[in-house]
Design a protein around this motif. Structure first.
Motif, PDB file in Angstrom:
ATOM      1  N   MET A  80       9.522   5.420  11.062  1.00  0.00           N
ATOM      2  CA  MET A  80       9.648   5.972   9.722  1.00  0.00           C
ATOM      3  C   MET A  80       8.285   5.999   9.048  1.00  0.00           C
ATOM      4  O   MET A  80       7.447   5.105   9.252  1.00  0.00           O
ATOM      5  CB  MET A  80      10.624   5.115   8.911  1.00  0.00           C
ATOM      6  CG  MET A  80      10.869   5.582   7.490  1.00  0.00           C
ATOM      7  SD  MET A  80      11.766   7.143   7.433  1.00  0.00           S
ATOM      8  CE  MET A  80      13.397   6.604   7.957  1.00  0.00           C
ATOM      9  N   ALA A  81       8.062   7.024   8.230  1.00  0.00           N
ATOM     10  CA  ALA A  81       6.844   7.130   7.445  1.00  0.00           C
ATOM     11  C   ALA A  81       7.212   7.352   5.980  1.00  0.00           C
ATOM     12  O   ALA A  81       8.381   7.580   5.649  1.00  0.00           O
ATOM     13  CB  ALA A  81       5.968   8.273   7.954  1.00  0.00           C
ATOM     14  N   ALA A  82       6.226   7.265   5.107  1.00  0.00           N
ATOM     15  CA  ALA A  82       6.484   7.495   3.685  1.00  0.00           C
ATOM     16  C   ALA A  82       7.006   8.906   3.472  1.00  0.00           C
ATOM     17  O   ALA A  82       6.713   9.828   4.235  1.00  0.00           O
ATOM     18  CB  ALA A  82       5.203   7.272   2.884  1.00  0.00           C
ATOM     19  N   GLY A  83       7.808   9.069   2.431  1.00  0.00           N
ATOM     20  CA  GLY A  83       8.365  10.380   2.137  1.00  0.00           C
ATOM     21  C   GLY A  83       9.552  10.740   2.992  1.00  0.00           C
ATOM     22  O   GLY A  83       9.869  11.922   3.158  1.00  0.00           O
ATOM     23  N   ASP A  84      10.195   9.734   3.557  1.00  0.00           N
ATOM     24  CA  ASP A  84      11.370   9.938   4.399  1.00  0.00           C
ATOM     25  C   ASP A  84      11.054  10.843   5.593  1.00  0.00           C
ATOM     26  O   ASP A  84      11.883  11.623   6.044  1.00  0.00           O
ATOM     27  CB  ASP A  84      12.519  10.539   3.576  1.00  0.00           C
ATOM     28  CG  ASP A  84      13.884  10.302   4.233  1.00  0.00           C
ATOM     29  OD1 ASP A  84      14.025   9.285   4.950  1.00  0.00           O
ATOM     30  OD2 ASP A  84      14.791  11.137   4.056  1.00  0.00           O
ATOM     31  N   LYS A  85       9.840  10.706   6.095  1.00  0.00           N
ATOM     32  CA  LYS A  85       9.417  11.487   7.250  1.00  0.00           C
ATOM     33  C   LYS A  85       9.339  10.579   8.471  1.00  0.00           C
ATOM     34  O   LYS A  85       9.446   9.361   8.380  1.00  0.00           O
ATOM     35  CB  LYS A  85       8.057  12.136   6.978  1.00  0.00           C
ATOM     36  CG  LYS A  85       8.053  13.112   5.807  1.00  0.00           C
ATOM     37  CD  LYS A  85       6.663  13.657   5.562  1.00  0.00           C
ATOM     38  CE  LYS A  85       6.645  14.614   4.378  1.00  0.00           C
ATOM     39  NZ  LYS A  85       5.275  15.126   4.091  1.00  0.00           N
ATOM     40  N   ASP A 104       0.829  -1.210   0.000  1.00  0.00           N
ATOM     41  CA  ASP A 104       0.000   0.000   0.000  1.00  0.00           C
ATOM     42  C   ASP A 104       0.861   1.256   0.000  1.00  0.00           C
ATOM     43  O   ASP A 104       0.575   2.226  -0.726  1.00  0.00           O
ATOM     44  CB  ASP A 104      -0.923  -0.002   1.218  1.00  0.00           C
ATOM     45  CG  ASP A 104      -2.001  -1.070   1.143  1.00  0.00           C
ATOM     46  OD1 ASP A 104      -2.226  -1.600   0.041  1.00  0.00           O
ATOM     47  OD2 ASP A 104      -2.599  -1.382   2.195  1.00  0.00           O
ATOM     48  N   ILE A 105       1.918   1.259   0.802  1.00  0.00           N
ATOM     49  CA  ILE A 105       2.795   2.434   0.877  1.00  0.00           C
ATOM     50  C   ILE A 105       3.467   2.686  -0.465  1.00  0.00           C
ATOM     51  O   ILE A 105       3.510   3.827  -0.956  1.00  0.00           O
ATOM     52  CB  ILE A 105       3.857   2.246   1.985  1.00  0.00           C
ATOM     53  CG1 ILE A 105       3.198   2.243   3.365  1.00  0.00           C
ATOM     54  CG2 ILE A 105       4.915   3.354   1.908  1.00  0.00           C
ATOM     55  CD1 ILE A 105       4.144   1.891   4.498  1.00  0.00           C
ATOM     56  N   TRP A 162      10.048  -0.458   0.805  1.00  0.00           N
ATOM     57  CA  TRP A 162       9.174  -0.983   1.844  1.00  0.00           C
ATOM     58  C   TRP A 162       8.889  -2.474   1.669  1.00  0.00           C
ATOM     59  O   TRP A 162       8.887  -3.218   2.652  1.00  0.00           O
ATOM     60  CB  TRP A 162       7.861  -0.198   1.871  1.00  0.00           C
ATOM     61  CG  TRP A 162       8.022   1.203   2.352  1.00  0.00           C
ATOM     62  CD1 TRP A 162       8.253   2.325   1.590  1.00  0.00           C
ATOM     63  CD2 TRP A 162       7.998   1.653   3.712  1.00  0.00           C
ATOM     64  NE1 TRP A 162       8.359   3.436   2.378  1.00  0.00           N
ATOM     65  CE2 TRP A 162       8.208   3.062   3.697  1.00  0.00           C
ATOM     66  CE3 TRP A 162       7.811   1.021   4.937  1.00  0.00           C
ATOM     67  CZ2 TRP A 162       8.227   3.823   4.858  1.00  0.00           C
ATOM     68  CZ3 TRP A 162       7.827   1.780   6.097  1.00  0.00           C
ATOM     69  CH2 TRP A 162       8.043   3.159   6.053  1.00  0.00           C
ATOM     70  N   ILE A 163       8.672  -2.909   0.432  1.00  0.00           N
ATOM     71  CA  ILE A 163       8.391  -4.330   0.214  1.00  0.00           C
ATOM     72  C   ILE A 163       9.611  -5.171   0.561  1.00  0.00           C
ATOM     73  O   ILE A 163       9.497  -6.248   1.159  1.00  0.00           O
ATOM     74  CB  ILE A 163       7.938  -4.567  -1.239  1.00  0.00           C
ATOM     75  CG1 ILE A 163       6.568  -3.923  -1.460  1.00  0.00           C
ATOM     76  CG2 ILE A 163       7.881  -6.064  -1.545  1.00  0.00           C
ATOM     77  CD1 ILE A 163       6.038  -4.049  -2.878  1.00  0.00           C
ATOM     78  N   LYS A 164      10.788  -4.695   0.199  1.00  0.00           N
ATOM     79  CA  LYS A 164      12.028  -5.405   0.555  1.00  0.00           C
ATOM     80  C   LYS A 164      12.140  -5.528   2.074  1.00  0.00           C
ATOM     81  O   LYS A 164      12.472  -6.590   2.621  1.00  0.00           O
ATOM     82  CB  LYS A 164      13.239  -4.676  -0.005  1.00  0.00           C
ATOM     83  CG  LYS A 164      14.587  -5.310   0.355  1.00  0.00           C
ATOM     84  CD  LYS A 164      15.727  -4.534  -0.292  1.00  0.00           C
ATOM     85  CE  LYS A 164      17.077  -5.188   0.014  1.00  0.00           C
ATOM     86  NZ  LYS A 164      17.425  -5.113   1.446  1.00  0.00           N
ATOM     87  N   ALA A 165      11.863  -4.424   2.769  1.00  0.00           N
ATOM     88  CA  ALA A 165      11.934  -4.438   4.233  1.00  0.00           C
ATOM     89  C   ALA A 165      10.921  -5.426   4.814  1.00  0.00           C
ATOM     90  O   ALA A 165      11.218  -6.150   5.769  1.00  0.00           O
ATOM     91  CB  ALA A 165      11.686  -3.036   4.783  1.00  0.00           C
ATOM     92  N   ALA A 166       9.731  -5.467   4.239  1.00  0.00           N
ATOM     93  CA  ALA A 166       8.691  -6.367   4.748  1.00  0.00           C
ATOM     94  C   ALA A 166       9.084  -7.825   4.577  1.00  0.00           C
ATOM     95  O   ALA A 166       8.853  -8.655   5.462  1.00  0.00           O
ATOM     96  CB  ALA A 166       7.370  -6.094   4.029  1.00  0.00           C
ATOM     97  N   LYS A 167       9.687  -8.145   3.448  1.00  0.00           N
ATOM     98  CA  LYS A 167      10.086  -9.531   3.202  1.00  0.00           C
ATOM     99  C   LYS A 167      11.212  -9.969   4.134  1.00  0.00           C
ATOM    100  O   LYS A 167      11.308 -11.140   4.501  1.00  0.00           O
ATOM    101  CB  LYS A 167      10.494  -9.716   1.739  1.00  0.00           C
ATOM    102  CG  LYS A 167       9.314  -9.665   0.764  1.00  0.00           C
ATOM    103  CD  LYS A 167       9.746  -9.955  -0.644  1.00  0.00           C
ATOM    104  CE  LYS A 167       8.553  -9.983  -1.592  1.00  0.00           C
ATOM    105  NZ  LYS A 167       7.591 -11.058  -1.278  1.00  0.00           N
ATOM    106  N   GLY A 180       7.861   6.720  -5.694  1.00  0.00           N
ATOM    107  CA  GLY A 180       9.276   7.038  -5.540  1.00  0.00           C
ATOM    108  C   GLY A 180       9.990   6.160  -4.529  1.00  0.00           C
ATOM    109  O   GLY A 180      11.226   6.160  -4.469  1.00  0.00           O
ATOM    110  N   GLU A 181       9.224   5.405  -3.743  1.00  0.00           N
ATOM    111  CA  GLU A 181       9.825   4.539  -2.731  1.00  0.00           C
ATOM    112  C   GLU A 181       9.687   3.064  -3.088  1.00  0.00           C
ATOM    113  O   GLU A 181       9.832   2.191  -2.225  1.00  0.00           O
ATOM    114  CB  GLU A 181       9.200   4.839  -1.363  1.00  0.00           C
ATOM    115  CG  GLU A 181       9.450   6.278  -0.927  1.00  0.00           C
ATOM    116  CD  GLU A 181       9.008   6.551   0.498  1.00  0.00           C
ATOM    117  OE1 GLU A 181       9.042   5.628   1.325  1.00  0.00           O
ATOM    118  OE2 GLU A 181       8.628   7.704   0.775  1.00  0.00           O
ATOM    119  N   ASN A 182       9.402   2.792  -4.361  1.00  0.00           N
ATOM    120  CA  ASN A 182       9.304   1.402  -4.809  1.00  0.00           C
ATOM    121  C   ASN A 182      10.598   0.644  -4.526  1.00  0.00           C
ATOM    122  O   ASN A 182      11.698   1.163  -4.759  1.00  0.00           O
ATOM    123  CB  ASN A 182       9.010   1.348  -6.312  1.00  0.00           C
ATOM    124  CG  ASN A 182       7.555   1.651  -6.614  1.00  0.00           C
ATOM    125  OD1 ASN A 182       6.718   1.694  -5.706  1.00  0.00           O
ATOM    126  ND2 ASN A 182       7.240   1.866  -7.884  1.00  0.00           N
ATOM    127  N   GLY A 183      10.436  -0.591  -4.008  1.00  0.00           N
ATOM    128  CA  GLY A 183      11.598  -1.429  -3.725  1.00  0.00           C
ATOM    129  C   GLY A 183      12.169  -1.253  -2.339  1.00  0.00           C
ATOM    130  O   GLY A 183      13.059  -2.003  -1.934  1.00  0.00           O
TER     131      GLY A 183
END
Length: 332
Positions: A186-191, A138-139, A150-155, A145-148
């Motif tokens: 951490m949140a989306a957008g490097d926030k 979802d994120i 969050w999903i990598k981190a989740a796996k 711009g953040e593809n690759g």
């Protein structure tokens, strides 16, 4: 109740592209900000907090926690249609016998104590990991711009741990992430964002289970109002409506007992290699060894005995003290 139509097999994390370490919670928070954020968000989700997505019945924290003790009902993910073991608080054949006819799934005082808990950890790791992957998708969908990332981190996310036998525990006690009510992630957008910390306590979903009863902790002279407390506590006031957990008391107790815990863990490695391995395992694995006389014990302690002390130090008069009410935080 379970049914033949619904089944939630415990398989751990699959299809994640590799084998990844379970990290100390402090390392996860400091060095893996995306994994840590997904862990906090996913744990909050399975605890069914107000903004949680839909969770499979068997994968909720309420269901997973109840496997370890009360309420004494079958786990929602169990396909067993034999209801003969169901516990009923109004049925005398359950309430009168000692021990009762069905006392939950958890194995204590038995040689399977260590091995039983391994798939149990796999289950909550599986539940959190599956939700983490959903959240990551979802994120990234909403933030191309953040593809690759969050999903990598989740796996790669695995259930973290706290090493309560580490040499710095006598001085520092529990790390703040295990007791503070808020945590920065951490949140989306490097926030960064501040969110409720699901490791600090758990609020019962749907009210307190009907078979929870009040108990007196004679060691500290306080009543635990398990039938009335709407959430979990550690070192709470002995009242029906405590203000919260007394973390200062928790820290004092754990720091005081940490050196002895570390010593007892080391002592578990002193069993004689020449012993019969089955007898050694009986002695090592649990606090109710039955394969030899008490006078013949090596007095090296048991893994379960250490585990018992950790529960007592963490809980005070809270739910962590007794296995029946182990719906506490992620500390175990």
């Amino acid at each position: 109740m379970s049914s033949v139509e619904y089944h939630y097999p415990v398989i751990g994390r699959k299809g994640t592209g590799g084998v990844f370490d379970r990290l100390p919670i402090q390392t996860l928070e400091k060095d893996q900000p995306y994994q840590f954020a997904l862990f906090i968000l996913a744990l909050s989700a399975i605890q069914q907090r107000s903004d949680a997505p839909h969770i499979e019945p068997a994968a909720t924290f309420m269901e997973i926690a109840s496997i370890h003790g009360k309420p004494y009902v079958e786990w929602a993910g169990d396909r067993n249609i034999d209801t003969s073991a169901d516990y009923s608080a109004t049925d005398k054949k359950d309430t009168n016998p000692v021990p009762s006819r069905f006392g939950g799934y958890c194995n204590h005082g038995a040689v399977v104590f260590p091995t039983w808990h391994r798939p149990y950890v796999m289950l909550i790791e599986q539940s959190i990991g599956n939700i983490a992957e959903q959240l990551a998708h979802d994120i990234e969908t909403n933030n191309p711009g953040e593809n690759g990332v969050w999903i990598k981190a989740a796996k790669e996310l695995r259930f973290p741990y706290w090493d309560w036998a580490d040499k710095d525990v006598p001085e520092n006690g529990l790390p703040p992430v295990l007791y503070e009510d808020k945590v920065e992630i951490m949140a989306a957008g490097d926030k960064k964002q501040i969110v409720d910390n699901p490791l600090s306590f758990f609020s019962y979903v749907g009210g307190v289970p009907s078979d929870f009863t009040d108990e007196t902790n004679d060691a500290i002279g306080k009543v635990a109002y398990f039938s009335k407390w709407q959430r979990t506590y550690r070192y709470a006031d002995g009242t029906p409506n405590p203000d919260g957990s007394h973390i200062d008391s928790l820290q004092t107790a754990f720091k005081a007992g940490a050196k002895d815990l570390r010593r007892r863990v080391a002592q578990l490695f002193t069993f004689n290699d020449d012993q019969n391995s089955a007898i050694t395992w009986d002695d090592f694995s649990n606090h109710t060894a039955e394969s030899k006389r008490e006078m013949d014990f090596d007095n090296s302690g048991s893994l379960e005995g250490v585990h018992d002390t950790v529960h007592n130090l963490l809980g005070g008069n809270g739910q962590m003290v007794g296995c029946k009410y182990l719906r506490a935080s992620g500390v175990c």
